[in-house]
Scaffold this motif. Structure first.
Motif, PDB file in Angstrom:
ATOM      1  N   ILE A 210      -6.962  44.874  32.583  1.00  0.00           N
ATOM      2  CA  ILE A 210      -7.738  45.024  33.815  1.00  0.00           C
ATOM      3  C   ILE A 210      -8.166  43.743  34.406  1.00  0.00           C
ATOM      4  CG2 ILE A 210      -9.829  46.046  34.729  1.00  0.00           C
ATOM      5  CD1 ILE A 210      -9.336  47.987  32.065  1.00  0.00           C
ATOM      6  N   ASP A 211      -8.085  43.560  35.645  1.00  0.00           N
ATOM      7  CA  ASP A 211      -8.275  42.201  36.280  1.00  0.00           C
ATOM      8  C   ASP A 211      -9.477  42.252  37.170  1.00  0.00           C
ATOM      9  OD1 ASP A 211      -8.292  39.724  37.654  1.00  0.00           O
ATOM     10  OD2 ASP A 211      -6.076  40.170  38.393  1.00  0.00           O
ATOM     11  N   VAL A 212     -10.447  41.553  37.335  1.00  0.00           N
ATOM     12  CA  VAL A 212     -11.550  41.455  38.336  1.00  0.00           C
ATOM     13  C   VAL A 212     -11.793  40.246  38.549  1.00  0.00           C
ATOM     14  CG1 VAL A 212     -12.472  43.598  37.413  1.00  0.00           C
ATOM     15  CG2 VAL A 212     -13.474  41.723  36.518  1.00  0.00           C
ATOM     16  N   SER A 213     -12.325  39.918  39.703  1.00  0.00           N
ATOM     17  CA  SER A 213     -12.388  38.497  40.400  1.00  0.00           C
ATOM     18  C   SER A 213     -14.249  38.575  40.503  1.00  0.00           C
ATOM     19  CB  SER A 213     -12.059  38.272  41.672  1.00  0.00           C
ATOM     20  OG  SER A 213     -12.283  39.191  42.701  1.00  0.00           O
ATOM     21  N   VAL A 214     -14.711  37.174  40.464  1.00  0.00           N
ATOM     22  CA  VAL A 214     -15.908  36.938  40.650  1.00  0.00           C
ATOM     23  C   VAL A 214     -16.388  36.472  42.256  1.00  0.00           C
ATOM     24  CG1 VAL A 214     -18.068  35.477  39.788  1.00  0.00           C
ATOM     25  CG2 VAL A 214     -16.067  36.432  38.337  1.00  0.00           C
ATOM     26  N   HIS A 215     -17.091  37.129  42.869  1.00  0.00           N
ATOM     27  CA  HIS A 215     -17.461  36.987  44.338  1.00  0.00           C
ATOM     28  C   HIS A 215     -18.256  35.642  44.216  1.00  0.00           C
ATOM     29  CE1 HIS A 215     -19.455  37.174  48.039  1.00  0.00           C
ATOM     30  NE2 HIS A 215     -18.079  38.102  48.525  1.00  0.00           N
ATOM     31  N   PRO A 216     -17.947  34.780  45.402  1.00  0.00           N
ATOM     32  CA  PRO A 216     -18.752  33.706  45.584  1.00  0.00           C
ATOM     33  C   PRO A 216     -20.207  33.594  45.595  1.00  0.00           C
ATOM     34  CG  PRO A 216     -16.693  33.546  46.873  1.00  0.00           C
ATOM     35  CD  PRO A 216     -16.957  34.834  46.155  1.00  0.00           C
ATOM     36  N   GLN A 217     -20.554  34.758  45.940  1.00  0.00           N
ATOM     37  CA  GLN A 217     -22.246  34.805  46.132  1.00  0.00           C
ATOM     38  C   GLN A 217     -22.732  35.618  44.729  1.00  0.00           C
ATOM     39  OE1 GLN A 217     -23.741  33.351  48.392  1.00  0.00           O
ATOM     40  NE2 GLN A 217     -21.859  32.623  49.117  1.00  0.00           N
ATOM     41  N   SER A 218     -21.707  36.004  43.733  1.00  0.00           N
ATOM     42  CA  SER A 218     -22.150  36.822  42.570  1.00  0.00           C
ATOM     43  C   SER A 218     -23.396  36.198  41.994  1.00  0.00           C
ATOM     44  CB  SER A 218     -20.974  36.862  41.693  1.00  0.00           C
ATOM     45  OG  SER A 218     -21.711  37.636  40.452  1.00  0.00           O
ATOM     46  N   SER A 219     -24.401  36.874  41.606  1.00  0.00           N
ATOM     47  CA  SER A 219     -25.598  36.362  40.477  1.00  0.00           C
ATOM     48  C   SER A 219     -25.185  36.080  39.194  1.00  0.00           C
ATOM     49  CB  SER A 219     -26.593  37.403  40.423  1.00  0.00           C
ATOM     50  OG  SER A 219     -26.316  38.849  39.845  1.00  0.00           O
ATOM     51  N   LEU A 220     -23.722  36.331  38.901  1.00  0.00           N
ATOM     52  CA  LEU A 220     -23.461  36.123  37.571  1.00  0.00           C
ATOM     53  C   LEU A 220     -23.028  34.660  37.197  1.00  0.00           C
ATOM     54  CD1 LEU A 220     -20.721  39.062  37.149  1.00  0.00           C
ATOM     55  CD2 LEU A 220     -23.151  38.870  36.252  1.00  0.00           C
ATOM     56  N   ILE A 221     -22.885  34.009  38.339  1.00  0.00           N
ATOM     57  CA  ILE A 221     -22.299  32.644  38.475  1.00  0.00           C
ATOM     58  C   ILE A 221     -23.476  31.500  37.699  1.00  0.00           C
ATOM     59  CG2 ILE A 221     -21.686  30.520  40.111  1.00  0.00           C
ATOM     60  CD1 ILE A 221     -20.521  32.634  41.891  1.00  0.00           C
ATOM     61  N   GLY A 222     -22.878  30.761  36.940  1.00  0.00           N
ATOM     62  CA  GLY A 222     -23.836  29.796  36.582  1.00  0.00           C
ATOM     63  C   GLY A 222     -24.478  30.114  35.091  1.00  0.00           C
ATOM     64  N   ILE A 256     -19.215  29.447  30.610  1.00  0.00           N
ATOM     65  CA  ILE A 256     -19.991  29.779  31.900  1.00  0.00           C
ATOM     66  C   ILE A 256     -19.240  30.298  33.158  1.00  0.00           C
ATOM     67  CG2 ILE A 256     -21.524  28.710  33.617  1.00  0.00           C
ATOM     68  CD1 ILE A 256     -22.727  28.676  30.774  1.00  0.00           C
ATOM     69  N   ILE A 257     -19.874  31.380  33.677  1.00  0.00           N
ATOM     70  CA  ILE A 257     -18.921  31.994  34.963  1.00  0.00           C
ATOM     71  C   ILE A 257     -19.066  30.846  36.123  1.00  0.00           C
ATOM     72  CG2 ILE A 257     -18.818  34.030  36.524  1.00  0.00           C
ATOM     73  CD1 ILE A 257     -18.072  34.813  33.905  1.00  0.00           C
ATOM     74  N   GLU A 258     -17.896  30.649  36.786  1.00  0.00           N
ATOM     75  CA  GLU A 258     -17.790  30.029  37.987  1.00  0.00           C
ATOM     76  C   GLU A 258     -17.467  30.694  39.375  1.00  0.00           C
ATOM     77  OE1 GLU A 258     -15.857  26.535  37.174  1.00  0.00           O
ATOM     78  OE2 GLU A 258     -16.995  25.641  35.523  1.00  0.00           O
ATOM     79  N   PRO A 259     -17.589  30.440  40.390  1.00  0.00           N
ATOM     80  CA  PRO A 259     -17.016  31.321  41.527  1.00  0.00           C
ATOM     81  C   PRO A 259     -15.375  31.293  41.587  1.00  0.00           C
ATOM     82  CG  PRO A 259     -18.590  29.476  42.261  1.00  0.00           C
ATOM     83  CD  PRO A 259     -18.393  29.356  40.704  1.00  0.00           C
ATOM     84  N   GLU A 260     -15.095  32.599  41.703  1.00  0.00           N
ATOM     85  CA  GLU A 260     -13.704  32.679  42.065  1.00  0.00           C
ATOM     86  C   GLU A 260     -12.942  32.866  40.707  1.00  0.00           C
ATOM     87  OE1 GLU A 260     -12.606  33.630  44.764  1.00  0.00           O
ATOM     88  OE2 GLU A 260     -13.834  32.323  46.353  1.00  0.00           O
ATOM     89  N   ASP A 261     -13.722  32.973  39.460  1.00  0.00           N
ATOM     90  CA  ASP A 261     -12.905  33.008  38.255  1.00  0.00           C
ATOM     91  C   ASP A 261     -12.349  34.602  38.340  1.00  0.00           C
ATOM     92  OD1 ASP A 261     -13.773  30.760  37.202  1.00  0.00           O
ATOM     93  OD2 ASP A 261     -15.380  31.588  35.769  1.00  0.00           O
ATOM     94  N   ARG A 262     -11.084  34.704  37.465  1.00  0.00           N
ATOM     95  CA  ARG A 262     -10.735  35.909  37.356  1.00  0.00           C
ATOM     96  C   ARG A 262     -11.065  36.333  35.912  1.00  0.00           C
ATOM     97  NH1 ARG A 262      -7.171  36.842  41.863  1.00  0.00           N
ATOM     98  NH2 ARG A 262      -6.797  39.144  41.049  1.00  0.00           N
ATOM     99  N   LEU A 263     -11.669  37.479  35.723  1.00  0.00           N
ATOM    100  CA  LEU A 263     -12.097  38.010  34.385  1.00  0.00           C
ATOM    101  C   LEU A 263     -10.861  38.950  34.007  1.00  0.00           C
ATOM    102  CD1 LEU A 263     -15.750  38.308  34.664  1.00  0.00           C
ATOM    103  CD2 LEU A 263     -14.641  36.277  34.182  1.00  0.00           C
ATOM    104  N   ASP A 279     -22.982  42.573  39.268  1.00  0.00           N
ATOM    105  CA  ASP A 279     -23.140  42.078  40.716  1.00  0.00           C
ATOM    106  C   ASP A 279     -21.741  41.135  41.029  1.00  0.00           C
ATOM    107  OD1 ASP A 279     -24.145  41.329  43.188  1.00  0.00           O
ATOM    108  OD2 ASP A 279     -24.805  39.441  42.456  1.00  0.00           O
ATOM    109  N   GLY A 280     -21.380  41.459  41.994  1.00  0.00           N
ATOM    110  CA  GLY A 280     -20.084  40.450  42.545  1.00  0.00           C
ATOM    111  C   GLY A 280     -18.771  40.514  41.687  1.00  0.00           C
ATOM    112  N   LEU A 281     -18.620  41.695  40.931  1.00  0.00           N
ATOM    113  CA  LEU A 281     -17.258  41.724  40.287  1.00  0.00           C
ATOM    114  C   LEU A 281     -16.311  42.778  41.077  1.00  0.00           C
ATOM    115  CD1 LEU A 281     -17.971  42.017  36.515  1.00  0.00           C
ATOM    116  CD2 LEU A 281     -17.197  40.099  37.616  1.00  0.00           C
TER     117      LEU A 281
END
Length: 575
Positions: A210-222, A256-263, A279-281
């Motif tokens: 399963i592939d999900v992407s991290v939105h640039p505005q996600s609160s998970l980043i950092g 650490i989660i970064e913008p545009e990461d694919r998890l 948020d943001g996946l």
């Protein structure tokens, strides 16, 4: 020779206990047979049967269990569990104990343990066997704090109401329960070095990629994987992070989660909707505007145009009005971005489908259709807030005496249905029919026992032996019977069967019935030695790969302390 009514009831009572011991996995069938016997033998009337199923206390329990279904669809428990696991064992143990006891005082014990199982099993710091028995025991102990903490308390309350007594209040259990939580928690902590330290191996239900992407505005980043709660999801495991052209594998809790990461997750596809709570996946289906509540499983045919190509090249959405949510390939691990994976004949695909999918003529040419997939649905936004705030408000109104628990829960259920937080199909599928049947039948049994000649004969016997059979001896007897039945059968059945005995003793001895009623309620929760008699024990028994000896070693000192506290407190405060 015809048997009199008292003898018939006594035989039915004994056969019920034996039946529950023999068929522990089917208590509803035993009580169902008892109900039919009582009705056919004219021991109870039609009016009594109807009244028992409509008992206010019983209906309150049913309402609580139904409303809890909506609460399980929120991320409340998942947020709580994120703060439990720490590198230090005792720091983790104390957090686990406090969080579980407090949560179990207001929420369904089974739901609490179920939510915490996966974080504990997947945590990188401690073996699950060092924490799972404390998890189950703390859920049991926390349930003794309030009226709604465990179903047995509400079962006992329903039988209290049926006898015309004053119903138990929300905090009637709190004083004794608090002493239990503190004292038994200390014993459990001291005995934790006896817990086995063994690595548990488990497999997920189906290892979909399963592939999900991290939105640039996600609160998970950092934030780290562990802090975001992405490490210990139920039946989903984060195996890779794709960052540009760099593949991070294995993933550590401190990445650490970064913008545009694919998890990249692997696990049970039915749990894919759990990722929508973060948020943001965004999944591939989300990016194509297709919902995750309408999934279909297919297998790629050998002659499919997809063979040898990837999703990006083939234009999958335009061809089939569907988006791939997950891929599974038997005997081989898939790695990297979902859209870049080369497809082969025999690959399993989970598709989020659009309105035109079934009418497309190319579907059967390219796929073998396996089945639909029912994913677990979760609440978001205003509906999630409404569920959490509404539940807290309903419980608070009952606790403060502003409204009855039945009224506040009934209004809350109406709001859940009106706002779409629950739907009738969910209620029908998970309606607690077995609990309803068991308790209603137990109420009928209690009525027949209290109306029988044996009930009055018991009173005469007690009066003749009042110098020996004191109220304290009666307390020991009631608690002992309930505790023994709890370990032999189940907690709910033990409470139901012990009540008529306790009420009969209290009435004939001139003791406040509440004294023995509390003994039943606490005795029915004293399940620590057997892994089979309490549902949370059974859940951790297999998950932690324990042996029966582990439960005996840990449960015996906890059970002794628990019993001493219950008997001592009831004697001091009520006798």
């Amino acid at each position: 020779m015809l048997l009199n009514g008292s003898t018939v009831i006594l035989i039915a009572f004994i056969l019920t206990i034996l039946g529950l011991i023999r068929y522990q996995s089917y208590p509803e069938r035993v009580f169902g047979a008892l109900l039919l016997f009582l009705y056919i033998s004219n021991q109870v009337s039609s009016e009594q049967v109807i009244a028992s199923f409509a008992n206010p206390g019983l209906l309150t329990l049913i309402l609580l269990m139904v409303c809890s279904l909506a609460l399980e669809k929120t991320k409340l428990l998942r947020i709580i569990t994120n703060y439990v696991i720490k590198p230090g064992y005792y720091a983790t143990w104390i957090r686990l104990y406090l969080v579980t006891t407090i949560a179990s005082a207001f929420l369904n014990n089974t739901a609490v343990v179920s939510t915490m199982l996966s974080p504990i099993r997947n945590n990188p710091h401690h073996t699950a066997s060092k924490l799972l028995i404390p998890l189950s025991y703390s859920a049991i102990l926390g349930g003794t704090l309030t009226l709604i903490g465990t179903s047995t308390n509400l079962i006992v309350n329903s039988m209290v109401i049926d006898q015309g007594l004053s119903e138990l209040t929300f905090f009637d259990f709190t004083l004794i329960g608090s002493v239990i939580v503190l004292s038994c928690g200390l014993i459990l902590l001291l005995c934790s070095h006896w817990l086995p330290d063994q690595v548990t191996y488990h497999t997920v239900a189906s290892d979909y990629f399963i592939d999900v992407s991290v939105h640039p505005q996600s609160s998970l980043i950092g934030k780290s994987i562990e802090k975001n709660g992405l490490r210990n999801l139920e039946s989903l495991f984060l195996v890779e992070i794709l960052r540009g052209k760099r593949l991070i594998s294995p993933v550590t809790p401190y990445d650490i989660i970064e913008p545009e990461d694919r998890l990249i997750f692997s696990g049970d596809i039915k749990k894919v909707t759990l990722l929508t709570q973060f948020d943001g996946l965004n999944s591939y289906a989300d990016r194509n505007g297709l919902p995750l509540n309408n999934l279909t499983e297919v297998i790629i045919r050998p002659d499919s145009i997809l063979v040898g190509q990837n999703l990006k090249e083939v234009g999958f959405r335009a061809l089939f009005d569907a988006a791939v949510v997950g891929i599974r390939r038997d005997g081989e691990k898939i790695s990297g971005k979902l859209g870049d994976a080369t497809l082969f004949a025999g690959d399993y695909l989970i598709l989020a489908i659009g309105d035109d999918f079934k009418s497309r003529r190319n579907i059967n040419k390219n796929f073998y259709q396996v089945s639909g997939v029912t994913t677990e649905q979760y609440l978001h936004g205003i509906r999630e807030k409404l569920t959490v705030i509404g539940f807290i408000t309903a419980i608070a109104l009952a606790a403060l005496g502003i409204a009855s628990l039945f009224k506040s829960l009934l209004i809350f259920l109406g709001l859940l249905l009106l706002c779409g937080c629950l739907n009738p199909n969910e209620i029908i599928q998970r309606f607690p029919r077995n609990i309803w049947l068991i308790i209603a039948t137990a109420i009928l049994l209690s009525q027949t026992v209290s109306q029988s000649d044996g009930f009055h004969e018991l009173g005469g016997w007690i009066q003749r032996h009042h110098t020996v059979f004191t109220p304290f001896i009666g307390l020991l007897l009631i608690y002992g019977i309930t505790w023994l039945l709890t370990e032999l059968i189940t907690n709910n059945a033990a409470a139901a069967l012990s009540f008529p005995i306790a009420y009969g003793l209290a009435t004939n001895m001139g003791v406040d019935p509440k004294t023995y009623i509390l003994a039943i309620a606490f005795g029915a929760s004293a399940s620590f030695i057997s892994p089979y008699s309490y549902q949370t024990n059974l859940m951790v028994y297999s998950a932690g790969q324990y042996r029966l000896a582990d439960f005996v070693r840990m449960g015996l000192p906890v059970s002794l302390m628990y019993s001493a506290v219950v008997i001592g407190c009831i004697t001091i405060f009520y006798l």
